[in-house]
Design a protein around this motif. Structure first.
Motif, short mmCIF file in Angstrom:
data_model
loop_
_atom_site.label_atom_id
_atom_site.label_comp_id
_atom_site.label_asym_id
_atom_site.label_seq_id
_atom_site.Cartn_x
_atom_site.Cartn_y
_atom_site.Cartn_z
N ARG A 241 -22.04 -11.94 3.33
CA ARG A 241 -22.65 -10.78 3.99
C ARG A 241 -23.34 -9.84 3.02
NH1 ARG A 241 -17.98 -8.88 8.36
NH2 ARG A 241 -17.63 -10.93 9.31
N THR A 242 -22.89 -9.85 1.77
CA THR A 242 -23.47 -8.94 0.80
C THR A 242 -23.46 -9.61 -0.57
OG1 THR A 242 -23.40 -6.65 -0.01
CG2 THR A 242 -21.31 -7.81 0.11
N PRO A 279 -25.90 -14.15 1.58
CA PRO A 279 -25.94 -12.98 2.48
C PRO A 279 -26.87 -13.13 3.66
CG PRO A 279 -26.07 -12.30 0.18
CD PRO A 279 -26.22 -13.79 0.19
N ASN A 280 -27.87 -14.01 3.56
CA ASN A 280 -28.80 -14.17 4.66
C ASN A 280 -29.45 -15.54 4.56
OD1 ASN A 280 -31.15 -13.89 2.82
ND2 ASN A 280 -30.48 -11.75 2.70
N HIS A 300 -24.17 -19.67 9.13
CA HIS A 300 -24.59 -18.64 10.07
C HIS A 300 -24.56 -19.20 11.50
CE1 HIS A 300 -25.79 -15.88 6.87
NE2 HIS A 300 -26.34 -16.91 6.27
#
Length: 556
Positions: A241-242, A279-280, A300
């Motif tokens: 997430r980060t 994170p993405n 995800h």
């Protein structure tokens, strides 16, 4: 339309350009797949004996979890010898025989490689413990002095994924890093000796005939310069997430590029698959650039709930970011580290209905799909295992986070545990008695079973020109539904020209009427025609074959 059982006779293995772009890969958790010798633990010979099941299922490749020599502090993800087989799983001759027999059935073999850390019983780490601080043996790992006047505090605030500090102190006062269990010391990938060792390990297994590697913790080998504090606690909740100073650092990509060059030097399109938490989706796509790894697990998608908007958003983002680097997207519903999706989707009959629909949705999407052993049987998470059987080190972080419940051995046949798992009367984790209705034997005889659904879907996925690699086009559908069209890629040949398939999934709580875009091929549950429409109950999916030249609908 109800499903039907289809016999699959696989073709001999052949080299197909880009086979991995739309492959269906079956994860074998070796310890829990099949036991050949009656000790209650799955082994390589057991996998070999059950290859007919996988060939009939219709998958393209097997991914085997670690079977290397290990003290099993983390069930094999703590490797003591990367070039040998642990005796509980067999020996190197068993590995050779499994690879040979799988290839004879048209199945490829992908094995785990664990490069972020070794076992604390690995010869290198034993040498490091016996060495003086600052010596060459310790330079293979990440040893540091502690903080505070007496060095009694860890070098930084990093936390283990399994709970507690990510540092353990040795008797001479130094600390070593372990992002997982203390028995799993992290390697120092700034050391050229580590690079050379793993290139040799990869060559060892490639020379033995494996078709690729699943790279464990592919995002973790490189740490931020100077090992700075993360700056906050409960770091594991922010994984994926980060930005964290010990995960998804840019330096890992140089390692993956060097491995890609090594893989490309072998024939047969050998591949590597990243287990990478980023994170993405943009960051994840970096792992599958043309000169890096071939695939990356799409966590995800795995973690998204049973919600049409959330699913569509993840599908769109996954396809967009992977497409930017020319890579295929992967889709996965479960694995050995998360609760089974039948349970996550509500459990009981609701979870089963959703699990069936989710299978058709996943297998209709462009790209490659991963099936975790037992999902083709509709297995749910076992939530009531006796305490004395719970051994997962992740429970140290949170007793409720244990992964034992998704690792219960498979039920093959018979009316009582261990359901043909092995010739003995035991299994390393107890199998619930109510799984008698879920055995491979019983489901094979039921044309409406989850197993029959998977067999039919995988057969159609192979046969229909519109499925597999390619693009997706969203169509208009009622609220709560996802409807999309797939069509044969240009250059697929005259026989495939104009071939289309539409997938419709009702994720809502009300019955939906969708246009009958074509002839229904396969449905996850009862559907019925209604004029020019199909009545689709909640938690149900359908595949329709669209006639050549027909216009299945308008984009939305």
């Amino acid at each position: 339309m109800t499903q039907h059982t289809i016999d699959v006779t696989p073709a001999p293995q052949a080299t197909v350009a880009g086979w991995w772009r739309d492959a269906v890969i079956y994860q074998v958790y070796v310890r829990s797949f099949a036991d050949s010798n009656g000790d209650g633990i799955g082994d390589l010979a057991g996998v070999r004996e059950r290859l007919p099941h996988l060939a009939e299922l219709g998958v393209d490749a097997l991914w085997l979890t670690p079977f290397y020599t290990s003290p099993m502090a983390d069930f094999g993800y703590d490797v003591a010898d990367y070039r040998d087989v642990d005796p509980i799983f067999g020996d190197l001759d068993d590995a050779r025989a499994l690879i040979r027999d799988a290839h004879d059935r048209g199945l490829r073999i992908i094995v785990d490689v664990v490069p972020n850390h070794t076992s604390d019983r690995h010869a290198w780490f034993q040498e490091a413990l016996a060495a003086e601080p600052g010596g060459a043996a310790r330079a293979r790992y990440i040893f540091r002095e502690g903080r505070g006047e007496d060095g009694s505090r860890p070098p930084n605030d990093w936390e283990s994924v399994f709970g507690g500090p990510a540092w353990t102190r040795v008797p001479d006062g130094q600390w070593y890093l372990h992002l997982f269990a203390p028995e799993q010391p992290d390697l120092n990938w700034e050391n050229p000796e580590v690079h050379a060792e793993f290139e040799d390990v990869l060559r060892f297994w490639l020379d033995l005939g494996v078709d690729g590697f699943r790279v464990d913790v592919a995002h973790g080998m490189v740490k931020a310069a100077g090992l700075p504090d993360a700056g906050f606690g409960d770091q594991v909740t922010m994984l994926g997430r980060t930005v964290l100073p010990y995960f998804d650092q840019d330096g890992v990509h140089a390692i993956h590029r060097s491995w890609r060059r090594l893989l490309d030097s072998y024939g047969g399109e050998r591949i590597a698959v990243a287990e990478a938490w980023a994170p993405n989706a943009e960051r994840l796509s970096l792992y599958v650039r043309p000169d890096e790894l071939h695939q990356a697990f799409n966590f995800h998608y795995l973690t998204v709930g049973w919600d049409p908007r959330e699913k569509r958003d993840v599908i769109d983002e996954s396809l967009r970011t992977a497409g930017q680097v020319g890579a295929p997207t992967t889709w996965v519903l479960s694995n050995h580290d998360v609760k089974r999706h039948v349970t996550r989707y509500g459990g009981g009959e609701v979870g089963l209905r959703r699990g069936r629909a989710a299978a058709l949705l996943m297998l209709a999407l462009p790209g490659s799909a991963y099936i975790y052993q037992g999902e083709e049987l509709g297995l749910s998470e076992v939530l009531d295992l006796p305490e004395e059987f719970l051994q997962d080190p992740q429970r140290a972080r949170d007793p409720e986070s244990g992964r034992d419940g998704c690792r219960v051995p498979l039920p093959w046949s018979g009316d009582a545990p261990p359901f043909g798992f092995g010739p003995g009367e035991a299994s390393w984790l107890p199998i619930p008695p109510h799984w008698a209705d879920l055995t491979v034997e019983r489901q094979s005889a039921d044309p409406d079973s989850m197993l029959s659904l998977y067999r039919a879907a995988l057969r159609l996925r192979r046969e229909h020109p519109a499925l597999g690699d390619g693009t997706l086009r969203w169509l208009v559908g009622p609220p709560g539904t996802l409807v999309f069209s797939r069509e044969a890629a240009p250059g697929s040949g005259a026989a495939a020209a104009g071939a289309r398939l539409t997938c419709a999934v009702n994720l809502g709580d009300r019955t939906a009427r969708i246009p009958a875009y074509g002839r229904p091929l396969l449905a996850s549950g009862p559907i019925r025609p209604d004029g020019d429409c199909i009545v689709l109950p909640p938690d149900t999916a359908v595949w329709c074959d669209v006639t050549t030249g027909g216009e299945p609908g308008k984009d939305r």
